[in-house]
Design an enzyme around this catalytic site. Structure first.
Site, mmCIF file in Angstrom:
data_model
loop_
_atom_site.group_PDB
_atom_site.id
_atom_site.type_symbol
_atom_site.label_atom_id
_atom_site.label_comp_id
_atom_site.label_asym_id
_atom_site.label_seq_id
_atom_site.Cartn_x
_atom_site.Cartn_y
_atom_site.Cartn_z
ATOM 1 C CB ALA A 67 -0.976 -12.528 5.521
ATOM 2 N N GLY A 112 0.106 -7.704 7.485
ATOM 3 C CA GLY A 112 0.616 -7.515 6.122
ATOM 4 C C GLY A 112 0.096 -6.244 5.474
ATOM 5 C CD GLU A 115 4.412 -7.244 7.688
ATOM 6 O OE1 GLU A 115 3.453 -7.978 7.373
ATOM 7 O OE2 GLU A 115 5.497 -7.697 8.094
ATOM 8 C CD GLU A 135 1.849 -9.323 11.858
ATOM 9 O OE1 GLU A 135 1.783 -8.446 12.748
ATOM 10 O OE2 GLU A 135 1.976 -9.051 10.648
HETATM 11 N N1 CO8 Z 1 -7.456 -12.894 6.852
HETATM 12 C C1 CO8 Z 1 -8.571 -13.511 6.432
HETATM 13 N N2 CO8 Z 1 -9.791 -13.032 6.630
HETATM 14 C C2 CO8 Z 1 -9.891 -11.870 7.301
HETATM 15 C C3 CO8 Z 1 -8.768 -11.171 7.776
HETATM 16 C C4 CO8 Z 1 -7.488 -11.727 7.514
HETATM 17 N N3 CO8 Z 1 -6.360 -11.115 7.878
HETATM 18 N N4 CO8 Z 1 -9.196 -10.058 8.420
HETATM 19 C C5 CO8 Z 1 -10.533 -10.068 8.337
HETATM 20 N N5 CO8 Z 1 -10.948 -11.156 7.660
HETATM 21 C C6 CO8 Z 1 -12.314 -11.552 7.349
HETATM 22 C C7 CO8 Z 1 -13.016 -12.125 8.588
HETATM 23 O O1 CO8 Z 1 -12.670 -13.466 8.784
HETATM 24 C C8 CO8 Z 1 -14.454 -11.904 8.209
HETATM 25 O O2 CO8 Z 1 -14.831 -12.929 7.313
HETATM 26 P P1 CO8 Z 1 -16.201 -13.764 7.546
HETATM 27 O O3 CO8 Z 1 -17.273 -12.717 7.326
HETATM 28 O O4 CO8 Z 1 -16.134 -14.805 6.482
HETATM 29 O O5 CO8 Z 1 -16.174 -14.260 8.940
HETATM 30 C C9 CO8 Z 1 -14.433 -10.603 7.415
HETATM 31 O O6 CO8 Z 1 -13.081 -10.423 6.977
HETATM 32 C C10 CO8 Z 1 -14.814 -9.394 8.253
HETATM 33 O O7 CO8 Z 1 -13.999 -9.403 9.420
HETATM 34 P P2 CO8 Z 1 -14.601 -9.227 10.888
HETATM 35 O O8 CO8 Z 1 -15.963 -9.817 10.968
HETATM 36 O O9 CO8 Z 1 -13.573 -9.725 11.851
HETATM 37 O O10 CO8 Z 1 -14.746 -7.628 10.934
HETATM 38 P P3 CO8 Z 1 -14.608 -6.664 12.196
HETATM 39 O O11 CO8 Z 1 -15.016 -5.324 11.707
HETATM 40 O O12 CO8 Z 1 -15.314 -7.237 13.380
HETATM 41 O O13 CO8 Z 1 -13.038 -6.657 12.548
HETATM 42 C C11 CO8 Z 1 -10.692 -6.538 12.009
HETATM 43 C C12 CO8 Z 1 -12.135 -6.129 11.608
HETATM 44 C C13 CO8 Z 1 -10.304 -5.817 13.289
HETATM 45 C C14 CO8 Z 1 -9.806 -6.092 10.859
HETATM 46 C C15 CO8 Z 1 -10.642 -8.076 12.221
HETATM 47 O O14 CO8 Z 1 -11.184 -8.704 11.080
HETATM 48 C C16 CO8 Z 1 -9.259 -8.606 12.442
HETATM 49 O O15 CO8 Z 1 -8.720 -8.516 13.541
HETATM 50 N N6 CO8 Z 1 -8.645 -9.186 11.369
HETATM 51 C C17 CO8 Z 1 -7.377 -9.849 11.495
HETATM 52 C C18 CO8 Z 1 -6.264 -8.845 11.575
HETATM 53 C C19 CO8 Z 1 -4.939 -9.574 11.707
HETATM 54 O O16 CO8 Z 1 -4.690 -10.320 12.623
HETATM 55 N N7 CO8 Z 1 -4.073 -9.303 10.727
HETATM 56 C C20 CO8 Z 1 -2.742 -9.885 10.714
HETATM 57 C C21 CO8 Z 1 -2.737 -11.179 9.965
HETATM 58 S S1 CO8 Z 1 -1.171 -11.976 10.036
HETATM 59 C C22 CO8 Z 1 -0.244 -11.167 8.893
HETATM 60 O O17 CO8 Z 1 -0.682 -10.263 8.245
HETATM 61 C C23 CO8 Z 1 1.158 -11.652 8.748
HETATM 62 C C24 CO8 Z 1 1.851 -10.998 7.565
HETATM 63 C C25 CO8 Z 1 3.092 -11.728 7.203
HETATM 64 C C26 CO8 Z 1 2.788 -13.047 6.578
HETATM 65 C C27 CO8 Z 1 4.026 -13.750 6.162
HETATM 66 C C28 CO8 Z 1 3.771 -14.991 5.321
HETATM 67 C C29 CO8 Z 1 2.562 -15.871 5.691
#
Ligand code: CO8
Length: 260
Positions: A67, A112, A115, A135
């Site tokens: 998400a 997400g 999921e 999460e």
């Molecule tokens: N949301 C928003 N932006 C994201 C997300 C995300 N989930 N994942 C990556 N991005 C963005 C980064 O912020 C970054 O943007 P910017 O260049 O503007 O800084 C861009 O994508 C590239 O990401 P990274 O620089 O971090 O790239 P890396 O190759 O270093 O890392 C990863 C890749 C490992 C995927 C890393 O980005 C990461 O850990 N992302 C988050 C993963 C995460 O925690 N996902 C779970 C989110 S919570 C969720 O999904 C809950 C679902 C249920 C929701 C229920 C209702 C709300």
């Protein structure tokens, strides 16, 4: 409905649906979820001759990285519950779709995104795919069905480990653990997905629809678990830890959780 975050390419009844926010790792923001809802509720059911859908992510790094965390800062208990419920409803549309939906997981499938892949009927991963429910790193829990479906696919032992640690697993581990059907080089995965849909399209459409219905029925006793997940998700979005976890991600630093 004109789509902003979805690309649609249908050829010979096989529809490739691409989540198209590669700069944000195809994170599921509100607009994307609304578009997915519209696509599976209105658009796809009306398409004549549709054989099946392949769901994938744009770019080379991510299927869907979760998400959209950047939308999380405004959440509180009620808004968190509402958002989780709406997301679960969209994913049920996918899981209950009468034609096969295959997730082609071409990179990170986190939160997400994992999921979403689990709501699809089958999963084909490319070799670089990574799966996880991170999460807990943000001080929340999965809200789009992850606590329930991960157990359905992996069993309680491995699902509990992944849900509590937030660890990622490789495509090969996902195959060994039964989360995905195939792991293939990127150049072969799409052909495999198309071949499976082509094979299923030769069967009786009612039989396919009813098989999907019956498979889903096996898990219906778990629906209380989904309700529980929505409430628990809302409770976590009401915490200071969650605000800290999301802020830490955006500020690219480690979170300092306090348990409040
Ligand atoms: N949301 C928003 N932006 C994201 C997300 C995300 N989930 N994942 C990556 N991005 C963005 C980064 O912020 C970054 O943007 P910017 O260049 O503007 O800084 C861009 O994508 C590239 O990401 P990274 O620089 O971090 O790239 P890396 O190759 O270093 O890392 C990863 C890749 C490992 C995927 C890393 O980005 C990461 O850990 N992302 C988050 C993963 C995460 O925690 N996902 C779970 C989110 S919570 C969720 O999904 C809950 C679902 C249920 C929701 C229920 C209702 C709300």
């Amino acid at each position: 409905m004109p789509y902003t975050n979805l690309l649609i390419d249908e050829q010979d009844g096989i529809l490739i649906l691409t989540l198209n926010r590669p700069k944000a790792m195809n994170a599921l923001n509100t607009k994307t979820m609304l578009e997915l809802q519209h696509f599976f509720a209105e658009d796809a059911p009306a398409r004549e001759g549709l054989k099946g859908i392949i769901l994938t992510g744009a770019g080379e790094k991510a299927f869907v990285a979760g998400a959209d965390i950047k939308e999380f800062l405004a959440l509180d208990t009620q808004k968190g519950q509402d958002m989780a419920q709406r997301g679960q409803d969209v994913f049920f549309l996918i899981e209950r779709f009468h034609k096969p939906v295959i997730a082609l997981v071409n990179g990170f499938a986190l939160g997400g995104g994992c999921e979403l892949s689990m709501a699809c009927h089958l999963r084909i991963a490319t070799e670089n795919a990574r799966f996880g429910q991170p999460e807990v790193n943000l001080g929340i829990i999965p809200g789009y069905g992850g606590t329930q479906r991960l157990i359905q696919y992996l069993g309680k032992t491995k699902a509990t480990e992944l849900l509590l640690t937030g660890d990622m697993i490789t495509a090969d581990q996902a195959l060994a653990w039964g989360l995905v059907n195939y792991v293939l080089p990127a150049g072969e995965a799409m052909d495999k997905a198309k071949a499976i849909i082509g094979k299923i399209a030769k069967k009786g459409p009612v039989a396919i629809a009813k098989t999907i219905e019956a498979i889903n029925a096996y898990f219906q006793h778990d629906e209380d678990g989904f309700d529980r997940e929505v409430k628990a998700f809302g409770q976590t979005t009401g915490t200071e830890d969650f605000k800290e976890g999301a802020a830490a991600f955006i500020e690219k630093r480690s979170a300092n959780f306090t348990g409040r």
